[in-house]
Design a protein around this motif. Sequence first.
Motif, mmCIF file in Angstrom:
data_model
loop_
_atom_site.group_PDB
_atom_site.id
_atom_site.type_symbol
_atom_site.label_atom_id
_atom_site.label_comp_id
_atom_site.label_asym_id
_atom_site.label_seq_id
_atom_site.Cartn_x
_atom_site.Cartn_y
_atom_site.Cartn_z
ATOM 1 N N PRO A 94 88.851 23.801 30.425
ATOM 2 C CA PRO A 94 89.140 24.236 31.803
ATOM 3 C C PRO A 94 88.294 23.504 32.848
ATOM 4 C CG PRO A 94 88.900 26.134 30.352
ATOM 5 C CD PRO A 94 88.449 24.943 29.583
ATOM 6 N N LEU A 95 87.065 23.097 32.459
ATOM 7 C CA LEU A 95 86.224 22.359 33.390
ATOM 8 C C LEU A 95 86.835 20.991 33.685
ATOM 9 C CD1 LEU A 95 82.683 23.109 31.899
ATOM 10 C CD2 LEU A 95 83.807 24.255 33.803
ATOM 11 N N ASN A 146 86.039 26.043 42.702
ATOM 12 C CA ASN A 146 85.443 27.363 42.476
ATOM 13 C C ASN A 146 85.582 27.784 41.023
ATOM 14 O OD1 ASN A 146 84.402 29.194 44.926
ATOM 15 N ND2 ASN A 146 85.889 27.731 45.707
ATOM 16 N N ILE A 147 86.731 27.469 40.412
ATOM 17 C CA ILE A 147 86.904 27.728 38.984
ATOM 18 C C ILE A 147 85.889 26.914 38.185
ATOM 19 C CG2 ILE A 147 88.468 27.441 37.022
ATOM 20 C CD1 ILE A 147 90.788 27.977 38.963
ATOM 21 N N PHE A 148 85.777 25.642 38.516
ATOM 22 C CA PHE A 148 84.842 24.747 37.812
ATOM 23 C C PHE A 148 83.423 25.296 37.875
ATOM 24 C CE2 PHE A 148 81.723 21.416 37.595
ATOM 25 C CZ PHE A 148 82.177 20.553 36.610
ATOM 26 N N LEU A 149 82.952 25.641 39.059
ATOM 27 C CA LEU A 149 81.554 26.034 39.223
ATOM 28 C C LEU A 149 81.251 27.344 38.511
ATOM 29 C CD1 LEU A 149 81.067 25.042 42.973
ATOM 30 C CD2 LEU A 149 80.187 23.850 40.955
ATOM 31 N N LEU A 206 82.355 15.144 31.160
ATOM 32 C CA LEU A 206 82.527 16.255 30.238
ATOM 33 C C LEU A 206 83.235 15.856 28.953
ATOM 34 C CD1 LEU A 206 83.373 18.999 32.864
ATOM 35 C CD2 LEU A 206 81.284 18.809 31.511
ATOM 36 N N ARG A 207 83.788 14.650 28.898
ATOM 37 C CA ARG A 207 84.416 14.184 27.664
ATOM 38 C C ARG A 207 83.395 14.069 26.542
ATOM 39 N NH1 ARG A 207 85.889 9.224 27.647
ATOM 40 N NH2 ARG A 207 87.486 9.393 26.027
ATOM 41 N N GLY A 208 82.145 13.869 26.885
ATOM 42 C CA GLY A 208 81.107 13.724 25.866
ATOM 43 C C GLY A 208 80.443 15.028 25.470
ATOM 44 N N VAL A 209 80.899 16.144 26.044
ATOM 45 C CA VAL A 209 80.300 17.445 25.738
ATOM 46 C C VAL A 209 81.165 18.106 24.680
ATOM 47 C CG1 VAL A 209 79.549 19.661 26.654
ATOM 48 C CG2 VAL A 209 79.364 17.607 28.052
ATOM 49 N N SER A 210 80.695 18.121 23.443
ATOM 50 C CA SER A 210 81.532 18.551 22.313
ATOM 51 C C SER A 210 81.189 19.961 21.851
ATOM 52 C CB SER A 210 81.338 17.580 21.148
ATOM 53 O OG SER A 210 79.962 17.494 20.786
#
Length: 400
Positions: A283-284, A319-322, A388-392
């Motif tokens: 979702p982020l 706002n969703i992201f944060l 965020l692609r690297g956050v697994s």
Amino acid sequence: MTERALRVGGRGFLPLYALAWAGAAIAYTPFLTILLPVRIEMIAGPASVHWLAVTTFIGAIAASIANILFGWASDRSGTRRPWVLAGLLLSGGLLMLVPHATTLPVLTTLIIGWQVALNMMLGPLAAWAGDVVPDRHKGLLGGLLAFAPACGALTGALVTIPGLADPSARLTWVAAITAACIAPIILLGAGRAPGQETQSPAQAAAPIPMLRAMATRMWFARLLIQISEAALFAYLYVWLRGIDAGFGDAGVARLLAIVLLLAAPAALAAGYAADARRRPTLPLQISAVVGAAGLMLMALADSGPAAATGFLIFGVSTNIFLALHSAQTLRVLPDARYRGRDLGLFNLTNTVPSLIMPSLTLGLVPVLGFPALFAVMALLALGAAWMLRGVSIGAADRQA
């Protein structure tokens, strides 16, 4: 961790925490956006803009330092509750002293003290969620946090209703509502010693260097989104008026209210889906890309409705992201014993943009106009999605 650990007195911890976080937003939103500017204008007159900028800048620095300091102190003490209580009482007391400050230096000193006391509450409160809420509920936690900004804005509208309260009483109202929201978690909220794990077994076993790398990516992703949001919200009124002179302050206020009211349930649904599918960062990434699309619509807008549509897309998605980012960050902190300190470092992403944004805006808008600024901001949002692609963190949960 058992489900029983989320319950105290028959109530779930998550609703208690969501109410407390809403109280935290109520503690500062009406004051910083409405009540403080009014007070400074009463004292400073024509110099109010200068003094508001000085007070806000110094206060932000004090807040950043205090958030790290008291987050670390609550780590070291092994408990969050006393720090939250002390910060609540001190910040509320200092808030009610504001009407008695009759000179600008005294008011500025009081605001610095209030920022320190407020972050005595905010730093440990942020870490408290990491102590208690397990990873499988982090998405839901983030969705619930999205209601806090709307609560802060609605409280500001409530206390400023004409005839309801004079300027001094408004501050009392804010302090009282804040206390009513935060007292339940102080009295009833579950507690765990910092360092006791709430992660899934696979995630808890993740190597520290990998967690540090993921935390770094999460930090920069949030910073990029915050730069975009800070630049836009500072100049939203000016930009909208430039496209459509019919936009007044009331129209902009309604637009901001719509963003907050739409973002909260959308974030709740996205967070619930992230938990159910065990894809915490998806979702982020989606919201960052959608935010970039909204910014490009704004760059191309040549009418009021088009501009408002682009801003709605950007505002809701960021706002969703944060909100979700705040909760999912708890997954990647490298050392659970120091999550209060580390969350204080993450809090810098809320203040550093205020230092970057003026240079970015002044370098682009006078020469190339707002479309160029929005195009750069869209690139920043896409950069956040790429980071965020690297956050697994989702992979570890799927293996658990």
